[in-house]
Write an enzyme that holds these catalytic residues in place. Structure first.
Site, PDB file in Angstrom:
ATOM      1  N   HIS A 276      13.194 -35.381  22.106  1.00 49.22           N
ATOM      2  CA  HIS A 276      12.125 -35.216  21.124  1.00 49.22           C
ATOM      3  C   HIS A 276      10.990 -34.341  21.633  1.00 49.22           C
ATOM      4  O   HIS A 276      10.227 -33.802  20.831  1.00 49.22           O
ATOM      5  CB  HIS A 276      11.567 -36.588  20.731  1.00 49.22           C
ATOM      6  N   CYS A 277      10.860 -34.150  22.943  1.00 44.71           N
ATOM      7  CA  CYS A 277       9.658 -33.497  23.457  1.00 44.71           C
ATOM      8  C   CYS A 277       9.821 -32.023  23.790  1.00 44.71           C
ATOM      9  O   CYS A 277       9.139 -31.169  23.231  1.00 44.71           O
ATOM     10  CB  CYS A 277       9.170 -34.248  24.705  1.00 44.71           C
ATOM     11  N   ILE A 278      10.707 -31.702  24.721  1.00 36.94           N
ATOM     12  CA  ILE A 278      10.742 -30.348  25.270  1.00 36.94           C
ATOM     13  C   ILE A 278      11.094 -29.291  24.224  1.00 36.94           C
ATOM     14  O   ILE A 278      10.509 -28.208  24.230  1.00 36.94           O
ATOM     15  CB  ILE A 278      11.692 -30.273  26.484  1.00 36.94           C
TER      16      ILE A 278
END
Length: 446
Positions: A276-278
């Site tokens: 979900h982040c990078i």
């Protein structure tokens, strides 16, 4: 000098008589609940998914790698409950928001979950409550988006009647070394009281806190951490292409380079970014930077390099099918090994393996997958054509029925020796076969 409201809150946290509410019982919310229960703090978990709520209240694990022992104990002791009844949001002393913040189709921030959650809280907000956003977002979200919603709907004022803070989640699903309680927590508050309250709350949950001067600074910390990773992964992904053309193995280069005890940090190439982040965070900052007429060319270039990786992998696969199997790629059956975005977990969010399967099929070939952690592809925002596909068994007969195996995720629970022994062509994007000492004329890296 803290206000009476702030002092009362801090005393309740320190005395373990406070109740916290966690909105969003997923990969961030459940670990937060476990951390709070471990410290003897009562938790009410909120989620819009009634099926998930029912499973959690029954003590059933909704995320494989997170033990439910403390949750089950909390349920029995009356110290934990999951609910979809948002009217109970007035009960907790603090509400921690851990909802998704994806990108839209046009790679712009989609804060609809944050907005809806904030509006739901505003209907039940009571004086003295601490509201903390944990979801990854651009600098200014807490102050510019959430605070007006909460103030205008209630007539209450942030820093006086209620308190607003930001503390970015730092979860690494499947990391056995660093769980929620072991990771320092950055906290930023809308005013001194909010900061003191958030600092006291997270000091009770994690190894230590890192207070910063504002919510926007805390929001920027999270983006900086993941942009750093995205840019460096893009660098090694690009180096992989350059070195491959020169006949040089990028993984061998990295292993040698990381022996330098200073000035170098290893990052590894792959088939694309997942999680979900990078894949998402850099675009949040790029979008916000345009408000200030600033071009984030470096970040955008890294995003372009990483986004192109699945296409490069399929180009390599098609080339190898033509050269070594002497057949058209459109007549090929490909088994994608691993559909989760990283090893040893079931998380498929933004997984490059999903894109790989779509690209295979867009070229007329057939794609199936095997993943010991993902029995079925659940609905996603982007890959509707893959929904309900089920993992095939990894047997000699199955492997023999496919023309090629594409290793997309290097799960430990896979018999790679069997794969190399039985498959006609193996294309490894994670270097797992080399790490295990496996080789063969039909084994290649991509």
């Amino acid at each position: 000098m803290t206000s009476p409201s702030a002092r009362r809150f801090i005393e309740r946290v320190q005395g373990r008589t406070a109740t916290i509410g966690i909105v969003g019982l997923g990969y961030v919310g459940i670990p937060l609940a476990v951390a709070a229960l471990r410290r003897g703090i009562k938790v009410i978990g909120f989620d819009i998914d009634q099926n998930r709520v029912d499973k959690i209240n029954a003590g059933t694990a909704t995320i494989k790698h997170i033990p439910m022992d403390l949750v089950v104990e909390g349920i029995k002791a009356g110290r934990f409950v999951a609910t979809s009844d948002f009217d109970r949001m007035s009960e907790p002393d603090a509400l921690l928001i851990a909802v998704p913040t994806p990108l839209s189709r046009h790679r712009e921030p989609d804060l609809s979950y944050v907005v809806k959650t904030t509006e739901a809280i505003a209907k039940r907000l009571r004086p003295g409550q601490l509201i903390v956003l944990e979801s990854t977002t651009y600098p200014g979200t807490t102050d510019e988006l959430m605070r007006p919603i909460l103030e205008q709907a209630t007539g209450l004022k942030s820093g006086k009647d209620f308190f607003l803070a930001y503390s970015p989640e730092r979860e690494d699903p499947g990391n056995a070394q660093f769980g929620t309680s072991d990771i320092p927590k950055v906290v930023g508050g809308d005013g001194a009281d909010a900061l003191a309250m958030a600092d006291a709350l997270y000091s009770a949950l994690v190894v230590r806190t890192v207070p910063v001067s504002s919510t926007a600074t805390a929001e920027a910390v999270k983006l900086t951490e993941n942009i750093f990773r995205a840019v460096n992964i893009a660098l090694v992904n690009e180096l992989k292409q350059v070195y491959a053309a020169m006949g040089i193995d990028i993984w061998e280069v990295i292993e040698a380079a990381k022996t330098k005890p200073f000035g170098y940090m290893p990052f590894y190439p792959g088939p694309g970014l997942g999680g979900h982040c990078i894949p998402i965070d850099p675009f949040y900052l790029s979008w916000k930077a345009r408000e200030f007429d600033i071009s984030t060319r470096f970040i955008e270039l890294a995003g372009q390099v990483n986004t192109e990786m699945p296409y490069r992998v399929i180009d390599r696969l098609a080339e190898l099918v033509d050269r070594h199997l002497h057949k058209s790629f459109s007549d090929t059956r490909v088994l994608v090994l691993g559909i989760a975005y990283k090893k040893n977990i079931e998380d498929m969010r933004e997984s490059p393996a999903l894109k790989l399967m779509e690209l295979i099929e867009s070229r007329g070939a057939q794609a199936a997958y095997h993943d010991p952690h993902v029995p079925e592809i659940t609905p996603t925002r982007k890959h509707g054509s893959l929904e309900a596909r089920r993992s095939v068994d990894l047997t000699p007969e199955t492997l023999a029925s496919f023309d090629a195996v594409l290793i997309a995720t290097d799960h430990d629970e896979v018999d790679y020796a069997l794969v190399v022994r039985q498959a006609k062509l193996v294309v490894d994007t994670r270097n797992i076969c080399a790490r295990l000492g496996l080789d063969g004329a039909h084994l290649f890296k991509a």
